[in-house]
Design a protein around this motif. Sequence first.
Motif, PDB file in Angstrom:
ATOM      1  N   VAL A 194     -10.706   9.888  -5.612  1.00 13.32           N
ATOM      2  CA  VAL A 194     -11.401   8.730  -5.033  1.00 13.32           C
ATOM      3  C   VAL A 194     -10.960   8.539  -3.580  1.00 13.32           C
ATOM      4  N   PHE A 195      -9.652   8.606  -3.342  1.00 12.02           N
ATOM      5  CA  PHE A 195      -9.157   8.470  -1.974  1.00 12.02           C
ATOM      6  C   PHE A 195      -9.693   9.592  -1.098  1.00 12.02           C
ATOM      7  N   GLY A 236       0.794  -1.185   0.000  1.00 11.46           N
ATOM      8  CA  GLY A 236       0.000   0.000   0.000  1.00 11.46           C
ATOM      9  C   GLY A 236       0.847   1.264   0.000  1.00 11.46           C
ATOM     10  N   HIS A 237       1.881   1.293   0.854  1.00  4.50           N
ATOM     11  CA  HIS A 237       2.715   2.498   0.915  1.00  4.50           C
ATOM     12  C   HIS A 237       3.446   2.725  -0.406  1.00  4.50           C
ATOM     13  N   ALA A 238       3.952   1.657  -0.995  1.00  2.54           N
ATOM     14  CA  ALA A 238       4.726   1.807  -2.238  1.00  2.54           C
ATOM     15  C   ALA A 238       3.848   2.320  -3.376  1.00  2.54           C
ATOM     16  N   ILE A 239       2.681   1.735  -3.562  1.00  2.86           N
ATOM     17  CA  ILE A 239       1.812   2.180  -4.656  1.00  2.86           C
ATOM     18  C   ILE A 239       1.287   3.593  -4.403  1.00  2.86           C
ATOM     19  N   ASP A 240       1.075   3.928  -3.144  1.00  4.41           N
ATOM     20  CA  ASP A 240       0.676   5.284  -2.792  1.00  4.41           C
ATOM     21  C   ASP A 240       1.772   6.263  -3.194  1.00  4.41           C
ATOM     22  N   PRO A 252      -1.579  14.253   9.955  1.00  6.38           N
ATOM     23  CA  PRO A 252      -2.607  14.072   8.913  1.00  6.38           C
ATOM     24  C   PRO A 252      -2.089  13.312   7.683  1.00  6.38           C
ATOM     25  N   GLU A 253      -0.858  13.574   7.290  1.00  5.41           N
ATOM     26  CA  GLU A 253      -0.286  12.871   6.132  1.00  5.41           C
ATOM     27  C   GLU A 253      -0.112  11.385   6.420  1.00  5.41           C
ATOM     28  N   LEU A 283       4.227   5.815  -5.327  1.00  5.27           N
ATOM     29  CA  LEU A 283       4.459   5.771  -6.774  1.00  5.27           C
ATOM     30  C   LEU A 283       3.411   6.553  -7.553  1.00  5.27           C
ATOM     31  N   HIS A 284       2.157   6.475  -7.117  1.00  5.57           N
ATOM     32  CA  HIS A 284       1.049   7.104  -7.862  1.00  5.57           C
ATOM     33  C   HIS A 284       0.415   8.284  -7.120  1.00  5.57           C
ATOM     34  N   ASN A 285       1.027   8.698  -6.015  1.00  8.02           N
ATOM     35  CA  ASN A 285       0.534   9.843  -5.244  1.00  8.02           C
ATOM     36  C   ASN A 285      -0.972   9.710  -4.950  1.00  8.02           C
ATOM     37  N   LEU A 286      -1.338   8.557  -4.427  1.00 10.82           N
ATOM     38  CA  LEU A 286      -2.758   8.256  -4.209  1.00 10.82           C
ATOM     39  C   LEU A 286      -3.420   9.174  -3.187  1.00 10.82           C
TER      40      LEU A 286
END
Length: 128
Positions: free
Chosen positions: A15-16, A1-5, A83-84, A7-10
Amino acid sequence: GHAIDDLHNLRENKVFKETFSKVKEEFYADNYEVMRNLDIKLKNIKASGYEGYDHNEILPIADTLMCIHARAGWGHSPDYMTPEKQEAEFIARSFENRFLENKTFKSLAPDLHKKMTNMVDQLIAEIL
């Protein structure tokens, strides 16, 4: 989850932002008693030494609650949960719920579990 977040600035994804905002609103308003009762139940499970539960399935729920409200759940120090970090941890736990089988999370918090996994499905559809 952290890596894809990362990588793609989720955390900046619409949606997030909408899902996380809605979940936080529900904690404070409409669904407050449900979330509060879940927090109390988790703390009672912890106090019992996790009797009848898998410790590794309870911690993600407690951590998720801490993401939603700093005084709920446990798993990280209060100083860590900026918050981040709340956003990053919520995304990470959402991906875990989607791809790892945590039957306890799904059983104790079915609505929250569904919101989290639906969010991940929507994020993946946008990424791919």
